[in-house]
Enzyme design. Structure first.
Site, short mmCIF file in Angstrom:
data_model
loop_
_atom_site.label_atom_id
_atom_site.label_comp_id
_atom_site.label_asym_id
_atom_site.label_seq_id
_atom_site.Cartn_x
_atom_site.Cartn_y
_atom_site.Cartn_z
N SER A 31 48.88 31.67 25.70
CA SER A 31 48.10 31.05 24.61
C SER A 31 46.64 30.95 25.00
CB SER A 31 48.60 29.63 24.32
OG SER A 31 49.95 29.66 24.00
N HIS A 62 50.74 34.77 17.81
CA HIS A 62 51.06 35.69 18.90
C HIS A 62 51.16 37.10 18.34
CE1 HIS A 62 52.48 33.11 22.43
NE2 HIS A 62 52.05 32.25 21.53
N HIS A 84 59.78 34.26 23.87
CA HIS A 84 60.22 33.08 24.61
C HIS A 84 61.71 32.83 24.39
CE1 HIS A 84 55.95 32.60 23.54
NE2 HIS A 84 55.82 31.94 24.68
N TYR A 86 62.99 30.05 23.59
CA TYR A 86 63.20 29.14 22.45
C TYR A 86 63.21 29.85 21.10
CZ TYR A 86 58.06 29.18 22.00
OH TYR A 86 56.75 29.57 21.87
N GLU A 87 62.76 31.10 21.09
CA GLU A 87 62.83 31.86 19.83
C GLU A 87 64.24 32.33 19.55
OE1 GLU A 87 59.21 34.46 19.13
OE2 GLU A 87 58.94 33.96 21.25
N ALA A 114 49.92 28.82 29.00
CA ALA A 114 49.40 27.46 28.80
C ALA A 114 50.52 26.53 29.25
CB ALA A 114 49.07 27.22 27.34
N MET A 212 57.01 26.88 28.92
CA MET A 212 58.22 27.46 28.34
C MET A 212 58.31 28.98 28.55
SD MET A 212 58.15 25.30 24.79
CE MET A 212 57.73 23.56 24.81
N SER A 213 57.64 29.46 29.59
CA SER A 213 57.69 30.91 29.84
C SER A 213 57.60 31.17 31.34
CB SER A 213 56.52 31.60 29.13
OG SER A 213 55.29 31.20 29.72
N ASN A 236 47.13 20.47 28.40
CA ASN A 236 47.34 19.05 28.05
C ASN A 236 47.97 18.38 29.26
OD1 ASN A 236 49.72 20.87 27.03
ND2 ASN A 236 50.62 18.89 27.52
N HIS A 248 51.25 21.10 19.20
CA HIS A 248 50.94 22.50 19.48
C HIS A 248 49.45 22.77 19.22
CE1 HIS A 248 51.61 26.71 20.01
NE2 HIS A 248 51.40 27.03 18.76
N1 HPA Z 1 55.26 21.16 27.97
C1 HPA Z 1 55.87 22.38 27.85
N2 HPA Z 1 55.22 23.47 27.55
C2 HPA Z 1 53.89 23.40 27.34
C3 HPA Z 1 53.20 22.20 27.45
C4 HPA Z 1 53.92 21.01 27.78
O1 HPA Z 1 53.36 19.90 27.90
N3 HPA Z 1 51.89 22.45 27.19
C5 HPA Z 1 51.81 23.80 26.94
N4 HPA Z 1 53.03 24.37 27.03
#
Ligand code: HPA
Length: 276
Positions: A31, A62, A84, A86-87, A114, A212-213, A236, A248
């Protein structure tokens, strides 16, 4: 033949005549870095949807294509858009693009993402060199019959993120006055962000960042004997570390804000990777 390997060979058959050259580096854009490929002189493009059976990202924003270009003179294949867990894709489909880039000839996998900061010393906008990962919370893409053509059944994981390249990255950051944290990346399956208790647990387990990757991709690249490196943009602080709920939008906003410096670092690092 192993079905997963058969699918990989079919995908390679689809792309092999469209590849302009054998790339040295395979770069996966996380990202915020998505437009890195658009800033290069492009030598070739293969859209994921041109490849029969290839997983296509469902995440808004994406893109889904391989871009070939020389970054600082180093032949590179860039994944503009990843898929990913989760998809809903099978782990073997999530890692198929990585395996395909190895078949194209890539020797080094450069992962970017990210991630949420778990370490209290981190702040949003930091960049973190990935020193190691924890993938115990996601299914392994290596489960099932081993693909002997790619690697061994029980691969060693003691130096996933190449030590020599990590040193190169640290030196490159220093020389360019770019601050770089370092730490352990932990992958979750997502798509929900973590709970406060999970983040406390992850910190106790030794994680510095969560996302998540990446770990599944690094695991199969390691299986195939690729050299691997990775950098996270800490978009974050993870759940419970601030009073704000996670969105997000916040993740995207920080990743976009950090992108110029991240792109500069990635460019310089690839230049250095051309020398090894
Ligand atoms: N958690 C999981 N995946 C993420 C986060 C998070 O805080 N920030 C960016 N991808």
């Amino acid at each position: 033949m192993n079905k997963v390997y058969e699918k990989l060979l079919d995908c390679f058959e689809c792309v092999k005549d469209k590849i302009p050259y054998k790339p040295k580096v395979a770069l996966i854009l996380g990202s915020g870095l998505g437009d890195f490929a658009d800033c290069q002189k492009i030598d070739g493009v293969i859209d994921y949807n041109e490849i029969a059976g290839f997983p296509v990202s469902t995440v808004a924003g994406h893109k889904g294509r391989f871009v070939f270009c020389e970054v600082m003179g180093v032949k590179t294949v860039i994944m503009q858009g990843r898929v990913h867990l989760y998809e809903g894709y099978e782990p073997t489909d999530v890692v198929l693009p990585v395996r395909l880039m190895k078949m194209m000839g890539a020797e080094i996998l450069f992962l970017t993402n990210a991630a949420g900061g778990v370490n209290f010393d981190f702040k949003a906008g930091d960049l973190m060199l990935i020193e190691d990962h924890i993938s115990s919370f996601v299914p392994s893409a290596l489960k099932g019959e081993n693909i002997d053509e790619l690697g061994v059944r029980f691969p060693d994981m003691s130096d996933i993120y190449d030590k020599n390249i990590r040193e190169i990255i640290e030196n490159t950051a220093k020389e360019n006055n770019i601050k770089l944290k370092k730490g352990v990346y932990l992958q979750t399956a997502g798509p929900a962000y973590e709970s406060k208790a999970e983040i406390r647990m992850f910190r106790n387990l030794g994680a510095d960042a969560v996302g998540m990757s990446t770990a599944v991709e690094a695991t199969v690249a390691n299986h195939m004997g690729m050299k691997i490196c990775g950098i996270s943009c800490i978009s974050n602080l993870a759940c419970g570390m601030t009073d704000n709920p996670l969105t997000h939008e916040e993740v995207k906003e920080t990743a976009d804000r950090t992108a110029p410096i991240f792109k500069e670092l990635v460019t310089k690092i690839i230049g250095e990777l051309g020398k090894i």
